[in-house]
Design an enzyme around this catalytic site. Structure first.
Site, PDB file in Angstrom:
ATOM      1  N   LYS A  98       0.832  -1.216   0.000  1.00 21.16           N
ATOM      2  CA  LYS A  98       0.000   0.000   0.000  1.00 21.16           C
ATOM      3  C   LYS A  98       0.860   1.256   0.000  1.00 21.16           C
ATOM      4  CE  LYS A  98      -3.975  -2.210   2.231  1.00 21.16           C
ATOM      5  NZ  LYS A  98      -3.369  -3.526   2.551  1.00 21.16           N
ATOM      6  N   ARG A  99       1.826   1.303  -0.883  1.00 21.31           N
ATOM      7  CA  ARG A  99       2.719   2.454  -0.943  1.00 21.31           C
ATOM      8  C   ARG A  99       2.061   3.608  -1.705  1.00 21.31           C
ATOM      9  NH1 ARG A  99       4.997   0.182   3.063  1.00 21.31           N
ATOM     10  NH2 ARG A  99       6.971  -0.896   2.755  1.00 21.31           N
TER      11      ARG A  99
END
Length: 279
Positions: A98-99
Site C-alpha cells: 500500500k505504498r
C-alpha cells in the site's frame, strides 16, 4: 524482449488455477494459533509452510509486508525468500505494501517492488492513490517496463475508508470513481485484461460505482471479515469475472497442517467459480 503483461498472466492463472488470492499474514495471533513463537523462527516456519502448501496451486499469494517489516532486516530476508520461492513454484506474488508518495520517493518504492533486479521484485504491488492518481506514475511506468501490475485502492472494506473514498471530487464524481476512471484509462485497449487493478472490498454490498476498468478487481473481505463468495455478484455485477477474491485468515487458520491449507484454499476457489458461473 517485451515481457508478457501482468494482466495476461493473471488471466491465465485465474483460468487454470482458479480465481483466488491467499494472503500471507503472519501476525502474532496466527503464529500463536499454529503453536509458533512470535519471533523470527516462527515467522520463517509459518511463511515456508504457506508457500510450500499453496504456491503450486493458487493463482496469487499476497504477503502483507508489514508483518515481515516488524522483525526488521531478518523479517525482510524471510519475505525476499518467500517471494522468490512462491514465484518459482508458479504463483503470482502480489506484495501488499500500500505504498503512496510523490516524485523520487514513489520512484524508489517502484524500484523496490517492480524492478526485476530488486530482491523484492513482485508480480504486482498494492498502491494508495490519495496523493493524486498522477503521483503513481513512476510505479505505473516501472510496472509496464517489467511486465508487472499494480492494484490501486479504490473502495476498501474498512468503514473509515468512506470518509475519503466516497467524498465528492471537484467534478461531482465520487473520489473512488475518479480513481477507477483513471485506472480504466490506463487499461484501455489491453487484452485479455489490463495490468492496473483496483482494490474493492467484498463486504460493501452494492459498490455503487462503475467497476468496468478492463482490469482485475482485488476483493478483500472474504472469510473472516464476513463476506462469502456468494456475495461477489451482488457487489461486482457484470465485472465479477475479473474479480480476484482475497482470503487470509479463512485459509490460514487451517494450518499448520499443509493439507488443511490446501483443502481450505481449494474450497474457496470452488465456491468462487460456482458463484461466478451462476451470476
Amino acid at each position: 524482449m517485451t515481457p508478457e503483461p501482468f494482466g495476461a498472466r493473471l488471466r491465465h492463472a485465474m483460468d487454470t488455477r482458479g480465481p483466488l488470492c491467499v494472503g500471507i499474514d503472519p501476525h502474532a495471533s496466527l503464529l500463536t494459533c499454529w503453536g509458533l513463537n512470535d519471533d523470527i523462527a516462527g515467522l520463517e516456519r509459518f511463511t515456508r509452510t504457506v508457500v510450500e502448501a499453496l504456491a503450486d496451486r493458487v493463482a496469487v499469494l499476497k504477503p502483507q509486508s508489514a508483518f515481515f517489516e516488524r522483525f526488521g532486516s531478518r523479517g525482510i530476508a524471510v519475505l525476499e525468500k518467500a517471494v522468490a520461492e512462491a514465484r518459482a513454484a508458479g504463483a503470482l506474488v502480489l506484495m501488499d505494501a500500500k505504498r503512496g508518495d510523490i516524485g523520487s520517493t514513489m520512484g524508489a518504492y517502484a524500484a523496490a517492488y517492480l524492478d526485476k533486479d530488486s530482491p523484492l521484485f513482485s508480480d504486482a504491488v498494492t498502491l494508495s492513490p490519495y496523493l493524486g492518481f498522477g503521483s503513481l506514475r513512476p510505479a505505473l511506468d516501472a510496472a509496464a517496463v517489467s511486465g508487472a501490475g499494480v492494484f490501486v485502492l479504490a473502495l476498501t472494506s474498512n468503514p473509515e475508508g468512506a470518509q475519503v473514498q466516497r467524498a465528492t471530487a471537484a467534478d461531482g464524481r465520487p473520489l473512488a470513481q475518479l480513481m477507477l476512471d483513471s485506472m480504466a484509462a490506463e487499461n484501455e485497449g489491453a487484452t485479455p485484461l489490463g495490468s492496473v487493478g483496483a482494490v474493492v472490498g467484498a463486504t460493501l454490498g452494492d459498490a455503487g460505482v462503475n467497476l468496468a476498468i478492463n482490469g482485475p478487481l482485488l476483493a478483500p473481505g472474504i472469510g473472516a471479515q464476513g463476506a462469502t463468495p456468494a456475495d461477489l455478484p451482488g457487489v461486482f455485477g457484470d465485472a465479477v469475472g475479473n474479480v480476484v477474491p482475497s482470503v487470509s485468515r479463512g485459509v490460514l487458520r487451517h494450518g499448520p497442517d499443509a493439507s488443511g491449507l490446501r483443502e481450505a484454499a481449494g474450497r474457496f476457489a470452488d465456491e468462487v467459480r460456482a458463484a461466478v458461473a451462476d451470476s
